[in-house]
Design an enzyme around this catalytic site. Structure first.
Site, short mmCIF file in Angstrom:
data_model
loop_
_atom_site.label_atom_id
_atom_site.label_comp_id
_atom_site.label_asym_id
_atom_site.label_seq_id
_atom_site.Cartn_x
_atom_site.Cartn_y
_atom_site.Cartn_z
N TYR A 184 0.83 -1.20 0.00
CA TYR A 184 0.00 0.00 0.00
C TYR A 184 0.87 1.26 0.00
O TYR A 184 0.66 2.18 -0.79
CB TYR A 184 -0.91 -0.03 1.22
CG TYR A 184 -1.81 1.18 1.38
CD1 TYR A 184 -2.98 1.30 0.64
CD2 TYR A 184 -1.50 2.19 2.29
CE1 TYR A 184 -3.82 2.40 0.80
CE2 TYR A 184 -2.33 3.29 2.45
CZ TYR A 184 -3.47 3.39 1.71
OH TYR A 184 -4.29 4.48 1.86
N ASP B 214 -11.41 8.97 5.97
CA ASP B 214 -10.10 9.64 5.89
C ASP B 214 -10.35 11.13 5.74
O ASP B 214 -10.57 11.60 4.62
CB ASP B 214 -9.34 9.08 4.69
CG ASP B 214 -7.89 9.59 4.62
OD1 ASP B 214 -7.56 10.52 5.36
OD2 ASP B 214 -7.13 9.05 3.81
#
Lengths: 124, 124
Positions: free
Chosen positions: A14, A38
């Site tokens: 990631y 987020d």
């Protein structure tokens, strides 16, 4: 359920794909109906198409590096990132803790990023 | 909702009280019906009496220190701890990420600790 080693490998992938802005690669780590929050406390985004748009907007402006151990527990993990955000000629830095949850196939089903815009700072 | 500064102060108090095994002090940081999931993926413990027993058992064997920034987002925060666990003459060390959620009064309503017994190690 993925092993701790598999989970750590996914986190390293990631981080690598974020730094390359490899949106296809990032999306391949996620389950189809995954959610992203987020920052934590903000809107919860759901589904591959929505997450693709989210990463296409954010990843190109971001470089991230792991800034501590990856703490794995059950089917979840938490890790600290140092993020470098580029806006025009301006760079800003931020500490963020990301929490991932995984399904049995080792795909990310939820991502939650702990950070606060007020904490952006001009130096690492 | 507590401010980021208030949240950070509570985390510092928590770490200090853990190191002193101040069980009353720790419990005073929690809401009455709070939950603790330590480690994440294990049993969720609920309520002041249950948490008192949990900390009375665990805190005396633990020294913890903050090992990175406290990432605050909304009414939650995440932070990395280095824990030193003493069992008899034996010391072991562990990285853990704790996530706290707070109510409007700034009391902790949930604690989740990301760590894995397999990651205990003999050195810092």
């Amino acid at each position: 359920m993925p092993t701790p080693e598999e989970i750590r490998n996914i986190v390293h992938s990631y981080v690598e794909m974020m730094c390359k802005s490899d949106i296809d690669g990032i999306l391949a780590l996620y389950a189809e109906d995954a959610t992203a929050e987020d920052p934590v406390g903000g809107e919860i985004q759901r589904g591959a198409e929505v997450l693709r748009n989210f990463y296409a907007l954010t990843a190109p402006a971001l470089q991230v590096e792991l800034n501590g151990p990856i703490c794995v527990a059950g089917r979840e993990c938490a890790f600290l990132l140092l993020a470098e955000l580029t806006m025009g000629d301006n760079k800003q830095y931020l500490d963020a803790t990301d929490v991932f949850t995984f399904d049995d196939e080792g795909k990310i089903t939820s991502m939650r990023a702990f950070w606060n815009p007020a904490d952006l700072r001009p130096t690492r």
